[in-house]
Design an enzyme around this catalytic site. Structure first.
Site, PDB file in Angstrom:
ATOM      1  N   CYS A  78       0.795  -1.237   0.000  1.00  0.00           N
ATOM      2  CA  CYS A  78       0.000   0.000   0.000  1.00  0.00           C
ATOM      3  C   CYS A  78       0.824   1.283   0.000  1.00  0.00           C
ATOM      4  CB  CYS A  78      -0.925   0.065   1.209  1.00  0.00           C
ATOM      5  SG  CYS A  78      -1.944  -1.373   1.442  1.00  0.00           S
ATOM      6  N   HIS A 139      -2.661   6.639   4.257  1.00  0.00           N
ATOM      7  CA  HIS A 139      -1.546   5.703   4.488  1.00  0.00           C
ATOM      8  C   HIS A 139      -0.191   6.226   4.036  1.00  0.00           C
ATOM      9  CE1 HIS A 139      -0.678   1.109   5.029  1.00  0.00           C
ATOM     10  NE2 HIS A 139      -0.288   1.848   6.047  1.00  0.00           N
TER      11      HIS A 139
END
Ligand SMILES: *[C@@H]1O[C@H](CO)[C@@H](O)[C@H](O)[C@H]1NC(C)=O
Ligand SMILES: *[C@@H]1O[C@H](CO)[C@@H](O)[C@H](O)[C@H]1NC(C)=O
Ligand SMILES: *[C@@H]1O[C@H](CO)[C@@H](O)[C@H](O)[C@H]1NC(C)=O
Ligand SMILES: *[C@@H]1O[C@H](CO)[C@@H](O)[C@H](O)[C@H]1NC(C)=O
Length: 583
Positions: A78, A139
């Site tokens: 990610c 993130h």
């Protein structure tokens, strides 16, 4: 004065200029809607061959637009993949590639994040009069030195509006779903106890200390304190990491995942309604289908594939809502829509109830966290009626880093010239002006290590892929990765190859049989070209601070965002938004 010749020239000139503008049908700047699903497998969508999960809205996007079949994530995890997507650069260039085992952020109170010097596509188009928003998962870090400096916050990276989560969704964010900390670090208290005991015995043998009752007591107290701290961290993990922010403010800590996609969808729709008059860029970054899985009551039990399939169906519903809104606001003809995933599916995910919670990577090998095709080959759909051809399928290699230059060119922003941009403008390929991708080489990193290289020679249809090392993943007993919870591509979970392991993906897309000098006459000449490309690429890298070093990833209590007093354990619910569900 105005001779017919002069008028003719003017007309010709105008015509030429107009032809050069990509959005030939409109003088206004195009809008952008990017939808990224978390951990979605390429094999989970109808338009990529799934026959058992219904995804009619995403399939319609593909039917009306262009579908990429060799769309490659710049990283199989990610944080680095998203950094590359936003900046058009390999994560290694921004320092968003780990020099350690953990390749992503696990705490909101880490100090690493996307550096200020990086230019995101949002920052670039803001200068062109765009409103910009990210709704959903970020993130990419939050703070640097204080708990409110927000140096890595979306607002510091060109996004005017933010509603979403700083961290990734995790099973810890959902009561009753277990903990990744428990899963990954269950051995830590035992290790501490073991190391402590062994040191004690050694010190005793060497005569440095005599183990008296008092020493044993102090030792046990220390171990007790350590284990309790670990327990407190486990217990408070959801409060500390699973919160929703609106702009700079925490509005829900910890969040309730049920209906979260519904709330985010409402947010996105309202954003589109508020900004329909100005050019906008909306990055809709889904919390689903990362584990712990969730689906709102409307979708639970609706698919043949358990909670995972339900979550995919909810995503598809949400995509449909966004597209209906664009239609209603009469924006469809002037909006470039892009739909993708951040990397391959997390195959090793099994819920605490034993249900398979990872997606499907179709014919491709392995999944998330590996540079086998299953880890990096992602859905890629681009939709812009009247400008992009309908129903076109492109098999050439493309990257999620290509969105950056594509957007900048369409918005009229200039491509930064003071740094290397690894993406290429997709439009010539999408519109059919060229047949070949500009990605002759692609570099596949595992954290900060170069793992593999892909070469698509300009004079052949071959797609060579050479691995310098491979994660120990075996299709016949994929359980090899299950005990580590993910298929790591770092030592000691890998095998090195010299000469590198070579495949031709055009003949063997599943990477089932490596080539050898006997089976492939060009074996050594291909590797020679690849090695030369690696050396050119390596020379283009500049040293930068590593944002994902163990020290930067570490939980730093003074960076911990908390919306209440500590005695209330960072809990609050400030968003009294009524769920406006649209069906
Ligand atoms: C569709 O996706 C589900 C969920 O990932 C997977 O289990 C199934 O095998 C896929 N089916 C087909 C026919 O591809
Ligand atoms: C989610 O929405 C449904 C209505 O669709 C509602 O019944 C339910 O209570 C909501 N759940 C939460 C946790 O708010
Ligand atoms: C393709 O070009 C490469 C150099 O770029 C050359 O080494 C190779 O022989 C060529 N292959 C064919 C089939 O022409
Ligand atoms: C999986 O299979 C491979 C080769 O077939 C073998 O080398 C490896 O030890 C196996 N791993 C496990 C955990 O069974």
């Amino acid at each position: 004065m105005k001779s017919p010749l002069w008028i003719l020239c003017t007309l010709l000139l105008c015509g030429l200029l107009l032809c050069n503008v990509t959005a030939a049908d409109s003088s206004t700047k195009p809008n952008f809607v990017f939808m990224m699903v978390d951990d979605l497998g390429i094999g989970d969508l109808g338009c990529y061959g799934n026959t058992t999960i219904r995804t009619p809205n995403i399939d319609r996007l593909a039917l009306e637009g262009v579908k990429l079949t060799q769309h490659i994530a710049a990283a199989p995890l990610c944080t680095p993949s998203r950094a590359a997507f936003l900046t058009g650069r390999y994560p290694i260039r921004s320092g968003m590639a780990a020099k350690g085992r953990m390749g992503v952020f696990l705490f909101t109170a880490s100090s690493g994040g996307l550096p200020q010097e990086e230019i995101t596509f949002a920052k670039a188009v803001k200068g062109q009069g765009y409103s910009t928003a990210v709704i959903g998962k970020w993130h990419l870090g939050l703070n640097c030195e204080e708990s409110t400096d927000h140096c890595h916050h979306p607002n510091s990276h060109g996004f005017d509006y933010f509603y979403g989560t700083i961290m990734t969704h995790l099973r810890d964010c959902q009561p009753g779903h277990g903990s990744v900390l428990h899963h990954v670090h269950v051995h830590i208290p035992y290790k501490a106890l073991g190391i402590g005991l062994v040191s004690l015995v050694l010190l005793h043998i060497r005569g440095t200390i005599t183990v008296t009752r008092k020493v044993v007591f102090v030792f046990l107290v220390l171990v007790g304190v350590f284990v309790s701290l670990f327990g407190v961290l486990l217990y408070t993990f959801p409060n500390l990491n699973c919160f929703v922010m609106r702009g700079a403010e925490i509005v829900e800590q910890p969040y309730t995942s049920e209906n979260l996609t519904q709330r985010m969808t409402s947010e996105a729709i309202e954003y589109l309604e508020r900004n329909s008059q100005s050019p906008f860029l909306l990055f809709f970054s889904f919390i689903q289908v990362h584990t712990g899985l969730f689906a709102s009551p409307l979708f639970r039990g609706k698919s043949q594939h358990g909670l995972y399939g339900d979550a995919v169906m909810e995503i598809d519903w949400s995509v449909g809502q966004i597209m209906q809104t664009l239609e209603r606001l009469n924006l469809k003809q002037n909006t470039l829509v892009y739909m993708t995933s951040d990397q391959g599916p997390h195959l090793e995910e099994i819920s605490i109830h034993g249900e398979m919670h990872g997606g499907y990577s179709s014919i491709y090998k392995a999944g998330k966290s590996t540079n086998w095709e299953g880890g990096i080959r992602i859905p890629g759909i681009l939709h812009w009626p009247g400008v992009l051809p309908a129903g076109k399928v492109i098999d050439e290699p493309t990257s999620n880093m290509d969105i950056f230059p594509t957007v900048l060119n369409l918005a009229g922003a200039s491509i930064p010239s003071d740094r290397v941009i690894d993406g290429h403008d997709l439009f010539p390929l999408l519109q059919g002006q060229v047949q070949r991708s500009e990605h002759e080489f692609m570099f596949h990193y595992c954290n900060a290590e170069l793992n593999a290289v892909r070469w698509h020679p300009p004079n052949s249809s071959a797609i060579w892929k050479a691995f310098f090392f491979t994660p120990d993943f075996y299709p016949q007993n994929s359980s090899a990765c299950f005990h580590t919870h993910i298929c790591f591509c770092i030592k000691p979970f890998i095998t090195f190859h010299d000469p590198p392991l070579l495949y031709d993906l055009s003949r063997d897309p599943s990477e089932s049989t490596p080539l050898s000098p006997d089976t492939e006459p060009q074996f050594y000449s291909v590797l020679k070209v690849i090695r030369a490309a690696v050396s050119r690429h390596t020379q283009s890298l500049k040293p930068v601070p590593i944002q994902l070093s163990p020290l930067q990833i570490l939980w730093k209590p003074w960076l911990q965002p908390c919306c209440s007093s500590l005695s209330q354990l960072c809990r609050c619910e400030r968003d009294h938004q009524i769920d406006k569900l649209r069906h």
